[in-house]
Design a protein around this motif. Structure first.
Motif, short mmCIF file in Angstrom:
data_model
loop_
_atom_site.label_atom_id
_atom_site.label_comp_id
_atom_site.label_asym_id
_atom_site.label_seq_id
_atom_site.Cartn_x
_atom_site.Cartn_y
_atom_site.Cartn_z
N TYR A 1 1.98 4.25 -15.86
CA TYR A 1 3.24 3.51 -15.94
C TYR A 1 4.39 4.49 -15.79
O TYR A 1 4.31 5.64 -16.21
CB TYR A 1 3.29 2.84 -17.32
CG TYR A 1 4.63 2.26 -17.70
CD1 TYR A 1 5.58 3.03 -18.37
CD2 TYR A 1 4.93 0.95 -17.42
CE1 TYR A 1 6.81 2.49 -18.71
CE2 TYR A 1 6.15 0.41 -17.77
CZ TYR A 1 7.09 1.19 -18.42
OH TYR A 1 8.31 0.66 -18.77
N ASP A 2 5.48 4.02 -15.20
CA ASP A 2 6.68 4.84 -15.12
C ASP A 2 7.90 3.94 -15.08
O ASP A 2 7.83 2.79 -14.63
CB ASP A 2 6.65 5.72 -13.87
CG ASP A 2 7.70 6.82 -13.90
OD1 ASP A 2 8.17 7.18 -15.01
OD2 ASP A 2 8.04 7.34 -12.83
N ALA B 1 0.82 -1.22 0.00
CA ALA B 1 0.00 0.00 0.00
C ALA B 1 0.85 1.27 0.00
O ALA B 1 0.53 2.24 -0.69
CB ALA B 1 -0.95 -0.01 1.19
N ASP B 2 1.95 1.29 0.75
CA ASP B 2 2.82 2.47 0.79
C ASP B 2 3.51 2.69 -0.54
O ASP B 2 3.62 3.82 -1.01
CB ASP B 2 3.86 2.34 1.91
CG ASP B 2 3.24 2.45 3.30
OD1 ASP B 2 2.14 3.03 3.43
OD2 ASP B 2 3.87 1.96 4.26
N GLU B 3 4.00 1.61 -1.17
CA GLU B 3 4.63 1.72 -2.48
C GLU B 3 3.63 2.21 -3.53
O GLU B 3 3.96 3.04 -4.37
CB GLU B 3 5.21 0.38 -2.92
CG GLU B 3 6.42 -0.08 -2.13
CD GLU B 3 6.84 -1.49 -2.51
OE1 GLU B 3 8.06 -1.69 -2.72
OE2 GLU B 3 5.97 -2.38 -2.58
N ARG B 4 2.41 1.68 -3.47
CA ARG B 4 1.36 2.10 -4.42
C ARG B 4 1.06 3.58 -4.26
O ARG B 4 0.99 4.33 -5.23
CB ARG B 4 0.10 1.28 -4.22
CG ARG B 4 -1.03 1.68 -5.17
CD ARG B 4 -2.28 0.86 -4.99
NE ARG B 4 -2.82 1.03 -3.65
CZ ARG B 4 -3.16 0.04 -2.86
NH1 ARG B 4 -3.04 -1.22 -3.23
NH2 ARG B 4 -3.65 0.28 -1.66
N ALA B 5 0.90 4.04 -3.02
CA ALA B 5 0.61 5.45 -2.76
C ALA B 5 1.75 6.34 -3.24
O ALA B 5 1.51 7.40 -3.83
CB ALA B 5 0.33 5.67 -1.28
N ALA B 6 3.00 5.91 -3.02
CA ALA B 6 4.15 6.69 -3.48
C ALA B 6 4.20 6.73 -5.00
O ALA B 6 4.49 7.77 -5.59
CB ALA B 6 5.44 6.10 -2.91
N PHE B 7 3.92 5.61 -5.65
CA PHE B 7 3.95 5.55 -7.11
C PHE B 7 2.87 6.43 -7.74
O PHE B 7 3.13 7.22 -8.64
CB PHE B 7 3.80 4.11 -7.60
CG PHE B 7 3.54 3.99 -9.07
CD1 PHE B 7 4.49 4.39 -9.99
CD2 PHE B 7 2.34 3.49 -9.55
CE1 PHE B 7 4.26 4.30 -11.35
CE2 PHE B 7 2.09 3.39 -10.90
CZ PHE B 7 3.05 3.80 -11.81
N THR C 1 -4.75 -3.08 -9.62
CA THR C 1 -3.59 -3.97 -9.67
C THR C 1 -2.34 -3.13 -9.88
O THR C 1 -2.31 -2.28 -10.77
CB THR C 1 -3.73 -4.96 -10.84
OG1 THR C 1 -4.95 -5.66 -10.71
CG2 THR C 1 -2.58 -5.93 -10.88
N THR C 2 -1.33 -3.37 -9.07
CA THR C 2 -0.05 -2.68 -9.25
C THR C 2 1.05 -3.72 -9.43
O THR C 2 0.98 -4.81 -8.87
CB THR C 2 0.28 -1.78 -8.05
OG1 THR C 2 0.29 -2.56 -6.86
CG2 THR C 2 -0.72 -0.65 -7.92
N ARG C 3 2.02 -3.33 -10.21
CA ARG C 3 3.17 -4.22 -10.44
C ARG C 3 4.44 -3.40 -10.44
O ARG C 3 4.44 -2.21 -10.73
CB ARG C 3 3.03 -4.92 -11.81
CG ARG C 3 1.75 -5.68 -11.94
CD ARG C 3 2.01 -7.12 -12.20
NE ARG C 3 0.81 -7.90 -11.99
CZ ARG C 3 0.16 -8.53 -12.94
NH1 ARG C 3 0.60 -8.49 -14.17
NH2 ARG C 3 -0.91 -9.23 -12.65
#
Length: 140
Positions: free
Chosen positions: A68-69, A3-9, A131-133
């Motif tokens: 995407y990044d 969740a933290d990585e998704r929010a940062a992304f 969905t995040t990858r």
């Protein structure tokens, strides 16, 4: 991603591609800017509209949104799907105002016309699926 990585992304906003299904073989896909409210997990869009009919055609339609990044840490992506909600509906107006305060929708000029001369509609996407990858680093 957690969740933290998704929010940062996703940050508070950026750009991506919004796709709406059509009667044609291919979906209607367009680059868009978005705002993201990590508190509620909601995406907000300022969409250029050509007519009132086009606005009515979007509300309630199921969409797919992709962002995407690629950085030095590798690639990251997010795919959100669900129905678009027009933010002018009274039932979601207060929630939308609170969520928009936590976002930043970049204003991008891709129209060849100054943005102040383009008709926009505001929509939100409360994903039914998100969905995040991220790129997995492997040792060779």
């Amino acid at each position: 991603m957690n969740a933290d990585e998704r929010a940062a992304f996703l940050g508070t906003g950026g750009t991506g591609v919004l796709s709406v299904s059509t009667d044609d073989p291919a979906p209607h896909s367009r680059p868009v800017s978005y705002g993201y409210d990590a508190t509620d997990g909601v995406f907000y869009f300022r969409l250029a509209l050509g007519s009132d009919r086009e606005r009515a055609d979007l509300a309630g339609r199921t969409v797919s949104f992709v962002t995407y990044d690629h950085t030095d840490a590798g690639w990251r992506s997010a795919i959100a799907t669900g129905p678009l909600e027009e933010t002018t509906e009274e039932s979601i107006a207060i929630e939308t105002l609170q969520g928009l305060e936590r976002t930043h929708i970049p204003l991008i000029d891709v129209f060849g016309t100054p943005p102040k001369e383009v008709s926009f509609g505001f929509y939100r996407l409360v994903p039914t699926d998100l969905t995040t990858r991220k790129e997995a680093k492997t040792e060779i």
